[in-house]
Design a protein around this motif. Structure first.
Motif, PDB file in Angstrom:
ATOM      1  N   ALA A  19     103.550  71.297  77.314  1.00  0.00           N
ATOM      2  CA  ALA A  19     102.194  71.792  77.157  1.00  0.00           C
ATOM      3  C   ALA A  19     101.221  70.819  77.802  1.00  0.00           C
ATOM      4  O   ALA A  19     101.540  69.645  78.012  1.00  0.00           O
ATOM      5  N   ASP A  20     100.035  71.324  78.117  1.00  0.00           N
ATOM      6  CA  ASP A  20      98.979  70.416  78.554  1.00  0.00           C
ATOM      7  C   ASP A  20      98.607  69.475  77.412  1.00  0.00           C
ATOM      8  O   ASP A  20      98.493  68.269  77.599  1.00  0.00           O
ATOM      9  N   VAL A  21      98.392  70.069  76.227  1.00  0.00           N
ATOM     10  CA  VAL A  21      97.915  69.297  75.078  1.00  0.00           C
ATOM     11  C   VAL A  21      98.678  69.722  73.836  1.00  0.00           C
ATOM     12  O   VAL A  21      98.844  70.922  73.580  1.00  0.00           O
ATOM     13  N   ARG A 115     106.759  68.212  74.722  1.00  0.00           N
ATOM     14  CA  ARG A 115     106.197  67.264  75.686  1.00  0.00           C
ATOM     15  C   ARG A 115     104.781  67.691  76.044  1.00  0.00           C
ATOM     16  O   ARG A 115     104.502  68.884  76.166  1.00  0.00           O
ATOM     17  N   ALA A 116     103.913  66.705  76.190  1.00  0.00           N
ATOM     18  CA  ALA A 116     102.512  67.015  76.460  1.00  0.00           C
ATOM     19  C   ALA A 116     101.915  65.974  77.391  1.00  0.00           C
ATOM     20  O   ALA A 116     102.335  64.807  77.406  1.00  0.00           O
ATOM     21  N   ARG A 117     100.910  66.414  78.125  1.00  0.00           N
ATOM     22  CA  ARG A 117     100.162  65.480  78.965  1.00  0.00           C
ATOM     23  C   ARG A 117      99.155  64.685  78.134  1.00  0.00           C
ATOM     24  O   ARG A 117      98.871  63.528  78.451  1.00  0.00           O
ATOM     25  N   ARG A 118      98.610  65.298  77.102  1.00  0.00           N
ATOM     26  CA  ARG A 118      97.628  64.640  76.245  1.00  0.00           C
ATOM     27  C   ARG A 118      97.911  65.007  74.789  1.00  0.00           C
ATOM     28  O   ARG A 118      98.509  66.066  74.492  1.00  0.00           O
ATOM     29  N   LEU A 119      97.447  64.149  73.881  1.00  0.00           N
ATOM     30  CA  LEU A 119      97.591  64.387  72.446  1.00  0.00           C
ATOM     31  C   LEU A 119      96.229  64.365  71.773  1.00  0.00           C
ATOM     32  O   LEU A 119      95.382  63.513  72.100  1.00  0.00           O
ATOM     33  N   LEU A 120      96.034  65.288  70.834  1.00  0.00           N
ATOM     34  CA  LEU A 120      94.878  65.245  69.951  1.00  0.00           C
ATOM     35  C   LEU A 120      95.392  65.034  68.534  1.00  0.00           C
ATOM     36  O   LEU A 120      96.054  65.899  67.956  1.00  0.00           O
ATOM     37  N   VAL A 274      94.582  54.077  72.905  1.00  0.00           N
ATOM     38  CA  VAL A 274      95.871  54.453  73.486  1.00  0.00           C
ATOM     39  C   VAL A 274      95.594  55.501  74.563  1.00  0.00           C
ATOM     40  O   VAL A 274      95.149  56.614  74.250  1.00  0.00           O
ATOM     41  N   PRO A 275      95.795  55.184  75.824  1.00  0.00           N
ATOM     42  CA  PRO A 275      95.485  56.143  76.890  1.00  0.00           C
ATOM     43  C   PRO A 275      96.182  57.489  76.671  1.00  0.00           C
ATOM     44  O   PRO A 275      97.369  57.545  76.356  1.00  0.00           O
ATOM     45  N   GLY A 276      95.401  58.541  76.812  1.00  0.00           N
ATOM     46  CA  GLY A 276      95.949  59.882  76.667  1.00  0.00           C
ATOM     47  C   GLY A 276      95.923  60.424  75.260  1.00  0.00           C
ATOM     48  O   GLY A 276      96.329  61.570  75.035  1.00  0.00           O
ATOM     49  N   VAL A 277      95.443  59.623  74.301  1.00  0.00           N
ATOM     50  CA  VAL A 277      95.422  60.052  72.897  1.00  0.00           C
ATOM     51  C   VAL A 277      93.981  60.093  72.402  1.00  0.00           C
ATOM     52  O   VAL A 277      93.245  59.102  72.517  1.00  0.00           O
ATOM     53  N   ASP A 307      89.122  65.213  81.008  1.00  0.00           N
ATOM     54  CA  ASP A 307      90.038  64.197  81.499  1.00  0.00           C
ATOM     55  C   ASP A 307      91.149  64.826  82.350  1.00  0.00           C
ATOM     56  O   ASP A 307      91.518  64.294  83.404  1.00  0.00           O
ATOM     57  N   LEU A 308      91.653  65.963  81.900  1.00  0.00           N
ATOM     58  CA  LEU A 308      92.694  66.654  82.659  1.00  0.00           C
ATOM     59  C   LEU A 308      92.150  67.193  83.985  1.00  0.00           C
ATOM     60  O   LEU A 308      92.851  67.181  85.008  1.00  0.00           O
ATOM     61  N   ILE A 309      90.914  67.673  83.976  1.00  0.00           N
ATOM     62  CA  ILE A 309      90.296  68.161  85.217  1.00  0.00           C
ATOM     63  C   ILE A 309      90.243  67.044  86.246  1.00  0.00           C
ATOM     64  O   ILE A 309      90.581  67.229  87.432  1.00  0.00           O
TER      65      ILE A 309
END
Length: 322
Positions: A19-21, A115-120, A274-277, A307-309
Protein backbone atom coordinates in the motif's frame (compact mmCIF):
# COMPACT_ATOMS: atom_id res chain seq x y z
CA UNK A 1 -25.45 2.17 11.68
CA UNK A 2 -24.29 -0.90 13.53
CA UNK A 3 -22.53 0.24 16.70
CA UNK A 4 -20.50 -2.96 16.99
CA UNK A 5 -17.33 -2.08 15.12
CA UNK A 6 -15.77 -5.46 15.97
CA UNK A 7 -18.59 -7.19 14.09
CA UNK A 8 -17.39 -5.61 10.83
CA UNK A 9 -14.99 -8.46 10.00
CA UNK A 10 -13.59 -7.03 6.82
CA UNK A 11 -12.64 -9.13 3.81
CA UNK A 12 -11.04 -6.10 2.16
CA UNK A 13 -7.57 -7.64 2.53
CA UNK A 14 -7.19 -11.40 2.62
CA UNK A 15 -3.49 -11.86 1.86
CA UNK A 16 -0.17 -10.05 2.04
CA UNK A 17 -0.49 -6.60 0.53
CA UNK A 18 1.39 -3.49 -0.53
CA UNK A 19 0.00 0.00 0.00
CA UNK A 20 1.00 3.62 -0.27
CA UNK A 21 0.07 4.18 3.37
CA UNK A 22 -0.79 1.91 6.26
CA UNK A 23 -2.81 3.57 8.99
CA UNK A 24 -2.31 1.86 12.33
CA UNK A 25 -5.44 2.32 14.39
CA UNK A 26 -9.06 2.81 13.41
CA UNK A 27 -10.09 5.50 15.89
CA UNK A 28 -11.00 9.10 15.08
CA UNK A 29 -7.48 10.15 14.06
CA UNK A 30 -6.79 7.05 11.99
CA UNK A 31 -10.09 7.09 10.14
CA UNK A 32 -9.85 10.82 9.43
CA UNK A 33 -6.36 10.32 8.05
CA UNK A 34 -7.55 7.39 5.95
CA UNK A 35 -10.37 9.49 4.46
CA UNK A 36 -8.00 12.34 3.59
CA UNK A 37 -5.55 9.96 1.93
CA UNK A 38 -8.16 7.94 0.09
CA UNK A 39 -9.75 11.14 -1.24
CA UNK A 40 -6.29 11.93 -2.65
CA UNK A 41 -6.44 8.60 -4.50
CA UNK A 42 -3.84 6.96 -2.29
CA UNK A 43 -3.90 3.22 -1.71
CA UNK A 44 -4.66 3.06 2.00
CA UNK A 45 -4.90 0.09 4.36
CA UNK A 46 -6.17 0.58 7.92
CA UNK A 47 -5.01 -2.03 10.44
CA UNK A 48 -7.32 -1.91 13.45
CA UNK A 49 -7.41 -4.23 16.46
CA UNK A 50 -10.87 -2.95 17.48
CA UNK A 51 -9.95 -1.56 20.91
CA UNK A 52 -11.03 2.10 20.88
CA UNK A 53 -10.10 3.97 24.04
CA UNK A 54 -13.52 5.62 24.31
CA UNK A 55 -15.52 2.39 24.02
CA UNK A 56 -16.65 2.50 27.71
CA UNK A 57 -18.26 5.91 27.17
CA UNK A 58 -21.89 6.01 26.16
CA UNK A 59 -21.68 9.30 24.29
CA UNK A 60 -19.12 11.55 22.61
CA UNK A 61 -19.25 15.28 23.27
CA UNK A 62 -17.85 18.47 21.75
CA UNK A 63 -18.23 16.86 18.32
CA UNK A 64 -19.85 19.56 16.21
CA UNK A 65 -22.91 18.26 14.38
CA UNK A 66 -22.75 14.86 16.10
CA UNK A 67 -23.06 15.88 19.75
CA UNK A 68 -23.94 12.98 22.03
CA UNK A 69 -23.42 10.26 19.42
CA UNK A 70 -22.18 6.94 20.78
CA UNK A 71 -18.42 6.63 20.10
CA UNK A 72 -18.80 3.24 18.41
CA UNK A 73 -21.45 4.65 16.09
CA UNK A 74 -19.06 7.43 15.10
CA UNK A 75 -16.35 4.90 14.32
CA UNK A 76 -18.73 2.74 12.30
CA UNK A 77 -19.75 5.78 10.26
CA UNK A 78 -16.11 6.75 9.78
CA UNK A 79 -15.25 3.27 8.56
CA UNK A 80 -18.04 3.42 6.02
CA UNK A 81 -16.86 6.83 4.80
CA UNK A 82 -13.25 5.71 4.44
CA UNK A 83 -14.26 2.51 2.68
CA UNK A 84 -16.49 4.53 0.35
CA UNK A 85 -13.40 6.34 -0.92
CA UNK A 86 -11.49 3.10 -1.40
CA UNK A 87 -9.65 2.57 1.87
CA UNK A 88 -9.21 -1.08 2.80
CA UNK A 89 -9.44 -2.53 6.31
CA UNK A 90 -7.75 -5.31 8.20
CA UNK A 91 -9.31 -6.25 11.53
CA UNK A 92 -5.95 -7.31 12.89
CA UNK A 93 -3.06 -6.11 15.04
CA UNK A 94 0.39 -5.10 13.84
CA UNK A 95 2.97 -6.68 16.13
CA UNK A 96 6.25 -6.08 14.30
CA UNK A 97 7.58 -3.24 12.20
CA UNK A 98 10.86 -2.69 10.42
CA UNK A 99 12.22 -0.50 7.68
CA UNK A 100 12.37 -2.16 4.27
CA UNK A 101 14.39 -0.01 1.89
CA UNK A 102 12.53 3.31 1.66
CA UNK A 103 9.34 1.81 3.10
CA UNK A 104 8.17 -0.45 5.88
CA UNK A 105 7.15 -4.05 6.46
CA UNK A 106 4.60 -4.86 9.15
CA UNK A 107 3.92 -8.28 10.60
CA UNK A 108 0.37 -8.81 11.79
CA UNK A 109 -0.94 -11.02 14.57
CA UNK A 110 -2.72 -13.18 11.97
CA UNK A 111 0.56 -13.89 10.21
CA UNK A 112 -0.16 -11.62 7.27
CA UNK A 113 2.43 -9.12 6.06
CA UNK A 114 1.70 -5.57 4.95
CA UNK A 115 4.19 -3.31 3.19
CA UNK A 116 3.82 0.44 2.94
CA UNK A 117 5.68 3.47 1.71
CA UNK A 118 4.50 5.54 4.68
CA UNK A 119 2.95 4.88 8.10
CA UNK A 120 0.38 6.86 10.06
CA UNK A 121 0.52 5.88 13.72
CA UNK A 122 -2.92 6.44 15.28
CA UNK A 123 -2.89 3.74 17.93
CA UNK A 124 -3.99 6.00 20.78
CA UNK A 125 -3.14 5.44 24.40
CA UNK A 126 -4.04 3.32 27.41
CA UNK A 127 -5.41 4.92 30.56
CA UNK A 128 -3.51 3.67 33.60
CA UNK A 129 -5.90 4.28 36.48
CA UNK A 130 -4.76 4.73 40.07
CA UNK A 131 -4.30 1.44 41.87
CA UNK A 132 -7.63 1.48 43.70
CA UNK A 133 -9.92 -1.58 43.60
CA UNK A 134 -13.26 -0.84 41.96
CA UNK A 135 -12.24 2.09 39.77
CA UNK A 136 -12.13 0.16 36.52
CA UNK A 137 -15.65 -1.17 37.07
CA UNK A 138 -17.11 2.34 36.84
CA UNK A 139 -14.60 3.78 34.36
CA UNK A 140 -16.24 5.72 31.54
CA UNK A 141 -19.41 6.30 33.54
CA UNK A 142 -19.44 7.43 37.16
CA UNK A 143 -15.63 7.40 37.22
CA UNK A 144 -14.38 10.00 34.75
CA UNK A 145 -11.45 12.29 34.09
CA UNK A 146 -12.31 15.07 31.63
CA UNK A 147 -14.56 18.00 32.61
CA UNK A 148 -15.10 18.89 28.97
CA UNK A 149 -15.88 15.37 27.77
CA UNK A 150 -18.24 14.28 30.55
CA UNK A 151 -18.43 17.03 33.16
CA UNK A 152 -21.76 18.43 31.99
CA UNK A 153 -23.39 15.06 32.59
CA UNK A 154 -22.49 15.19 36.30
CA UNK A 155 -23.25 18.88 36.81
CA UNK A 156 -24.74 19.67 40.21
CA UNK A 157 -23.90 16.23 41.60
CA UNK A 158 -21.77 15.27 44.59
CA UNK A 159 -18.37 14.97 42.93
CA UNK A 160 -15.27 13.44 44.46
CA UNK A 161 -11.77 13.99 43.10
CA UNK A 162 -9.16 11.34 43.78
CA UNK A 163 -6.04 13.32 44.63
CA UNK A 164 -3.36 10.78 43.81
CA UNK A 165 -1.47 12.97 41.30
CA UNK A 166 -0.65 16.72 41.27
CA UNK A 167 -3.01 17.38 38.35
CA UNK A 168 -5.90 16.49 40.67
CA UNK A 169 -5.43 19.84 42.40
CA UNK A 170 -6.52 21.61 39.23
CA UNK A 171 -9.20 19.02 38.52
CA UNK A 172 -10.92 19.98 41.78
CA UNK A 173 -11.11 23.59 40.60
CA UNK A 174 -12.35 22.55 37.15
CA UNK A 175 -15.19 20.46 38.50
CA UNK A 176 -16.16 23.13 41.04
CA UNK A 177 -17.31 25.11 37.99
CA UNK A 178 -19.84 22.33 37.39
CA UNK A 179 -21.01 21.59 40.93
CA UNK A 180 -21.05 23.32 44.34
CA UNK A 181 -20.38 19.96 46.04
CA UNK A 182 -16.78 18.90 45.37
CA UNK A 183 -14.59 16.85 47.71
CA UNK A 184 -10.89 16.30 47.10
CA UNK A 185 -9.55 13.06 48.59
CA UNK A 186 -5.90 13.83 49.26
CA UNK A 187 -3.41 11.00 49.59
CA UNK A 188 0.36 11.52 49.43
CA UNK A 189 -0.19 14.95 47.93
CA UNK A 190 0.59 18.40 49.33
CA UNK A 191 -1.94 21.17 48.77
CA UNK A 192 -0.12 24.52 48.35
CA UNK A 193 -1.28 27.32 50.63
CA UNK A 194 -2.59 29.44 47.75
CA UNK A 195 -4.58 26.49 46.39
CA UNK A 196 -5.99 25.76 49.85
CA UNK A 197 -7.18 29.36 50.05
CA UNK A 198 -8.93 29.00 46.72
CA UNK A 199 -10.59 25.81 47.92
CA UNK A 200 -11.89 27.50 51.05
CA UNK A 201 -13.23 30.43 49.02
CA UNK A 202 -14.99 28.08 46.62
CA UNK A 203 -16.27 25.66 49.27
CA UNK A 204 -14.23 22.68 48.08
CA UNK A 205 -13.88 20.10 50.84
CA UNK A 206 -10.48 18.47 51.40
CA UNK A 207 -10.37 15.01 53.01
CA UNK A 208 -6.99 13.47 53.83
CA UNK A 209 -6.38 9.74 53.88
CA UNK A 210 -6.06 6.68 51.67
CA UNK A 211 -8.85 5.62 49.34
CA UNK A 212 -8.90 1.85 49.78
CA UNK A 213 -11.61 0.95 47.31
CA UNK A 214 -14.60 2.25 45.38
CA UNK A 215 -17.92 0.44 45.43
CA UNK A 216 -21.63 1.09 45.21
CA UNK A 217 -23.61 1.41 42.00
CA UNK A 218 -23.39 3.73 38.98
CA UNK A 219 -24.36 7.21 40.09
CA UNK A 220 -24.21 6.23 43.76
CA UNK A 221 -20.59 5.43 44.55
CA UNK A 222 -19.10 4.61 47.92
CA UNK A 223 -15.52 5.71 48.54
CA UNK A 224 -13.75 3.81 51.31
CA UNK A 225 -11.53 6.46 52.93
CA UNK A 226 -9.46 4.68 55.59
CA UNK A 227 -12.47 2.56 56.52
CA UNK A 228 -15.02 5.39 56.40
CA UNK A 229 -17.63 5.22 53.65
CA UNK A 230 -18.07 8.52 51.81
CA UNK A 231 -20.86 8.77 49.26
CA UNK A 232 -20.40 10.55 45.94
CA UNK A 233 -22.29 10.44 42.68
CA UNK A 234 -19.23 10.80 40.46
CA UNK A 235 -15.51 10.32 41.04
CA UNK A 236 -12.82 12.12 39.07
CA UNK A 237 -9.47 10.43 38.52
CA UNK A 238 -6.27 11.46 36.77
CA UNK A 239 -4.91 8.51 34.77
CA UNK A 240 -1.39 8.19 33.52
CA UNK A 241 -1.56 8.21 29.74
CA UNK A 242 0.52 5.37 28.29
CA UNK A 243 1.10 5.70 24.53
CA UNK A 244 0.47 2.58 22.47
CA UNK A 245 3.77 2.97 20.70
CA UNK A 246 5.55 -0.39 20.60
CA UNK A 247 5.83 -0.22 16.81
CA UNK A 248 7.27 3.28 17.00
CA UNK A 249 9.93 2.02 19.40
CA UNK A 250 10.70 -0.90 17.10
CA UNK A 251 11.42 1.62 14.34
CA UNK A 252 13.87 3.47 16.58
CA UNK A 253 11.54 6.18 17.82
CA UNK A 254 11.90 7.75 21.24
CA UNK A 255 8.90 8.73 23.35
CA UNK A 256 8.56 12.01 25.23
CA UNK A 257 6.83 12.62 28.55
CA UNK A 258 4.93 15.41 30.24
CA UNK A 259 2.96 15.54 33.52
CA UNK A 260 0.05 13.75 31.81
CA UNK A 261 2.02 10.78 30.54
CA UNK A 262 4.05 9.64 27.54
CA UNK A 263 3.53 10.38 23.85
CA UNK A 264 5.10 10.29 20.41
CA UNK A 265 6.64 13.70 19.72
CA UNK A 266 5.65 15.23 16.39
CA UNK A 267 6.25 18.30 14.29
CA UNK A 268 3.42 20.38 12.76
CA UNK A 269 1.42 18.08 10.50
CA UNK A 270 2.25 15.00 12.53
CA UNK A 271 5.70 14.06 11.19
CA UNK A 272 7.87 12.20 13.71
CA UNK A 273 11.65 11.98 13.94
CA UNK A 274 11.44 8.57 12.24
CA UNK A 275 11.47 9.29 8.49
CA UNK A 276 8.31 8.11 6.80
CA UNK A 277 6.29 7.86 10.02
CA UNK A 278 3.57 10.27 11.06
CA UNK A 279 1.49 10.21 14.26
CA UNK A 280 -1.91 11.69 15.10
CA UNK A 281 -4.47 11.57 17.89
CA UNK A 282 -3.86 10.61 21.48
CA UNK A 283 -0.67 8.68 20.74
CA UNK A 284 0.87 12.08 19.92
CA UNK A 285 -1.30 14.37 22.06
CA UNK A 286 -2.59 12.76 25.29
CA UNK A 287 -4.96 15.64 26.01
CA UNK A 288 -6.62 15.77 22.58
CA UNK A 289 -10.38 15.33 22.62
CA UNK A 290 -12.13 13.46 19.82
CA UNK A 291 -12.65 16.46 17.55
CA UNK A 292 -9.01 17.53 17.92
CA UNK A 293 -7.84 14.00 17.13
CA UNK A 294 -9.99 14.00 14.01
CA UNK A 295 -8.43 17.26 12.85
CA UNK A 296 -4.93 15.96 13.55
CA UNK A 297 -5.67 12.87 11.47
CA UNK A 298 -6.77 14.98 8.50
CA UNK A 299 -3.67 17.14 8.71
CA UNK A 300 -1.38 14.13 8.96
CA UNK A 301 -3.08 12.50 5.97
CA UNK A 302 -2.62 15.68 3.95
CA UNK A 303 1.04 15.92 4.96
CA UNK A 304 1.72 12.30 4.01
CA UNK A 305 0.09 12.80 0.63
CA UNK A 306 2.23 15.87 0.03
CA UNK A 307 5.36 13.95 0.96
CA UNK A 308 4.49 11.16 -1.47
CA UNK A 309 3.77 13.69 -4.24
CA UNK A 310 7.25 15.16 -3.79
CA UNK A 311 8.88 11.73 -3.80
CA UNK A 312 6.98 10.65 -6.91
CA UNK A 313 7.83 13.85 -8.78
CA UNK A 314 11.53 13.54 -7.95
CA UNK A 315 11.50 9.91 -9.08
CA UNK A 316 10.02 10.91 -12.46
CA UNK A 317 12.63 13.62 -12.94
CA UNK A 318 15.40 11.16 -12.08
CA UNK A 319 14.11 8.59 -14.59
CA UNK A 320 13.77 11.20 -17.30
CA UNK A 321 17.37 12.25 -16.79
CA UNK A 322 18.71 8.74 -17.43
Amino acid sequence: MNADVSADVSADVSADVNADVVVLGGGAAGLAGAVALARSLRDVVVVDAGEPRNAPAGHAHNVLGREGTAPLDLLAAGRAEARGYGARFLDDRAVTAHRDGTGFTLGLLSGRVVRARRLLLATGLADELPDVPGLRRFWGGSVLHCPFCHGYEVRGQRIGVLGSRPSALHQALMFRQLSPDVTLFVQDLDVPAETAQQYRALGITVREGTVRRVGGTPGDLVVDLDGEDVGVQALVVTPYYRARADLFRQLGGQLATNPMGEFVPTRPGGATDVPGVWAAGNVADPGAMLAASTGAGVMAGAAINGDLITEDARALVARAAV
